[in-house]
Design a protein around this motif. Structure first.
Motif, PDB file in Angstrom:
ATOM      1  N   GLU A   1      41.340  43.447  45.648  1.00  0.00           N
ATOM      2  CA  GLU A   1      40.727  41.993  45.051  1.00  0.00           C
ATOM      3  C   GLU A   1      39.185  42.671  45.707  1.00  0.00           C
ATOM      4  O   GLU A   1      38.331  43.675  46.193  1.00  0.00           O
ATOM      5  CB  GLU A   1      40.879  40.954  45.850  1.00  0.00           C
ATOM      6  CG  GLU A   1      42.399  40.828  46.334  1.00  0.00           C
ATOM      7  CD  GLU A   1      43.146  39.568  47.354  1.00  0.00           C
ATOM      8  OE1 GLU A   1      42.296  39.407  47.973  1.00  0.00           O
ATOM      9  OE2 GLU A   1      44.312  39.725  46.852  1.00  0.00           O
ATOM     10  N   ARG A   2      38.421  41.802  45.180  1.00  0.00           N
ATOM     11  CA  ARG A   2      37.179  41.674  46.004  1.00  0.00           C
ATOM     12  C   ARG A   2      36.992  41.610  47.133  1.00  0.00           C
ATOM     13  O   ARG A   2      37.219  40.422  47.913  1.00  0.00           O
ATOM     14  CB  ARG A   2      35.973  40.326  44.885  1.00  0.00           C
ATOM     15  CG  ARG A   2      36.209  40.149  43.587  1.00  0.00           C
ATOM     16  CD  ARG A   2      35.431  39.245  42.795  1.00  0.00           C
ATOM     17  NE  ARG A   2      34.611  39.162  43.167  1.00  0.00           N
ATOM     18  CZ  ARG A   2      33.620  38.079  42.810  1.00  0.00           C
ATOM     19  NH1 ARG A   2      34.035  36.939  43.171  1.00  0.00           N
ATOM     20  NH2 ARG A   2      32.533  36.996  43.422  1.00  0.00           N
TER      21      ARG A   2
ATOM     22  N   ALA B   1      40.700  43.464  35.965  1.00  0.00           N
ATOM     23  CA  ALA B   1      39.618  43.042  36.946  1.00  0.00           C
ATOM     24  C   ALA B   1      38.665  44.157  36.662  1.00  0.00           C
ATOM     25  O   ALA B   1      37.368  43.593  37.222  1.00  0.00           O
ATOM     26  CB  ALA B   1      39.914  42.783  38.293  1.00  0.00           C
TER      27      ALA B   1
ATOM     28  N   ARG C   1      35.837  46.085  45.375  1.00  0.00           N
ATOM     29  CA  ARG C   1      36.742  46.004  45.432  1.00  0.00           C
ATOM     30  C   ARG C   1      37.789  46.713  46.283  1.00  0.00           C
ATOM     31  O   ARG C   1      37.649  48.247  46.016  1.00  0.00           O
ATOM     32  CB  ARG C   1      37.232  46.238  44.232  1.00  0.00           C
ATOM     33  CG  ARG C   1      36.683  44.775  43.193  1.00  0.00           C
ATOM     34  CD  ARG C   1      37.172  45.279  42.083  1.00  0.00           C
ATOM     35  NE  ARG C   1      36.778  43.764  40.967  1.00  0.00           N
ATOM     36  CZ  ARG C   1      36.821  42.867  40.776  1.00  0.00           C
ATOM     37  NH1 ARG C   1      38.245  43.017  41.701  1.00  0.00           N
ATOM     38  NH2 ARG C   1      35.796  41.929  40.724  1.00  0.00           N
TER      39      ARG C   1
ATOM     40  N   ASP D   1      38.332  37.851  38.137  1.00  0.00           N
ATOM     41  CA  ASP D   1      39.564  37.128  39.107  1.00  0.00           C
ATOM     42  C   ASP D   1      40.027  36.541  38.912  1.00  0.00           C
ATOM     43  O   ASP D   1      41.035  36.219  37.527  1.00  0.00           O
ATOM     44  CB  ASP D   1      38.281  37.722  40.661  1.00  0.00           C
ATOM     45  CG  ASP D   1      37.795  38.237  40.819  1.00  0.00           C
ATOM     46  OD1 ASP D   1      38.214  38.623  40.570  1.00  0.00           O
ATOM     47  OD2 ASP D   1      36.877  38.170  40.783  1.00  0.00           O
TER      48      ASP D   1
END
Length: 299
Positions: free
Chosen positions: A150-151, A21, A140, A210
């Motif tokens: 994660e975003r 990612a 992130r 993602d």
């Protein structure tokens, strides 16, 4: 369960690892508005609204009692909403409070800290707060519920020399993002099919972000020629694939594409981010003898 089903247990459902990612971060600079973009999904709007309400509540409490609220932000369930929490940094970058995973940063200056992609998101937050007083920044961060990087979108507001913030995780791509991804994939196929298929299968090919990636099936052989999430499927018979409810995913897509040239399909699949069985919606198109598609999760 046959070997193909085992091998494809995450078809259209694998999000990138943090390292993967990191190569495809969609960095968004902070703005003076805390309103979500018009193209955001209903799910994202709901999460943003929850974050905005919690931030508003925290700001009201801070205005009422000042720094005495910091301990409450650290410990009180009143200032948490499931995965949402409040954190506070000073205008100089010192972290004063956090009700989440960043609690270990309390008492440290985070002004020059970067996320996994190298983005200086705290610096962006500090600079935006100094000029606009409130806004949003994307970066992130580890989600304590999924233990994945994660975003995250954080909304913030400056009160005196403190900046209060609440963020939510972007666990799912939007329909608009999936459609745009498919358009790029179709254009790549038309330009140079061999080069496009190679790019679809490579982590650094520019077609993985993602939970979005491209899958492609050769319509003559009915075999996968690309699968960004599960490369072991490449070369396998796509017609044998079924979702957990027994739905023939790829054959259904091919039937629709043969009649209409393009289409959409809903089916059930496990979301690796939430680890729950969810509905997934895929867009697909027939182009130059190949079925190419991109899907996103819904709740």
């Amino acid at each position: 369960m046959n070997a193909l089903h085992l091998a494809s247990a995450c078809l259209l459902g694998i999000a990138l690892s943090p390292l993967h990612a990191a190569g495809y971060a969609d960095a968004t600079a902070p703005t003076s508005s805390t309103s979500p973009p018009a193209s955001t999904s209903l799910v994202q709007r709901a999460d943003e609204n929850r974050s905005a309400r919690l931030l508003e509540k925290a700001v009201a409490r801070y205005r009422e009692v000042g720094d005495a609220a910091l301990l409450e932000f650290n410990r009180s369930p009143e200032f948490a909403d499931k995965e949402l929490y409040v954190y506070v940094v000073g205008t100089d970058g010192m972290m004063f409070a956090s009700g989440g995973p960043s609690a270990n940063l309390v008492g440290r200056n985070v002004a020059d800290m970067k996320d996994i992609t190298g983005k200086p998101f705290f610096r962006e937050l500090l600079d935006a707060a100094a000029t606009t007083g409130s806004g949003r920044v994307e970066y992130r961060w580890e989600n304590r519920d999924t233990h994945r990087v994660e975003r995250k979108v954080t909304l913030f507001e400056k009160v005196g020399d403190r900046i209060l913030a609440v963020g939510y995780y972007l666990q799912r791509a939007s329909p608009e993002q999936a459609k745009a991804f498919l358009e790029r994939a179709v254009a790549a196929i038309k330009d140079d099919q061999a080069k496009a298929i190679d790019a679809f299968n490579r982590v650094d090919g520019g077609f993985m972000q993602d939970d979005l990636y491209v899958f492609a099936v050769d319509l003559a052989s009915r075999r996968f020629v690309a699968h960004g999430a599960t490369p072991v499927l490449v070369g396998r018979d796509a017609a044998s694939l079924r979702d957990p409810k027994g739905k023939a995913i790829v054959p259904d897509m091919i039937n629709i594409a043969d009649r209409k040239g393009a289409g959409e399909l809903d089916y059930a699949w496990r979301n690796p981010v939430t680890e729950k069985l969810e509905s997934k919606h895929s867009y697909f198109r027939k182009v130059d003898g190949v079925l190419v598609g991109v899907g996103y999760y819904t709740r």
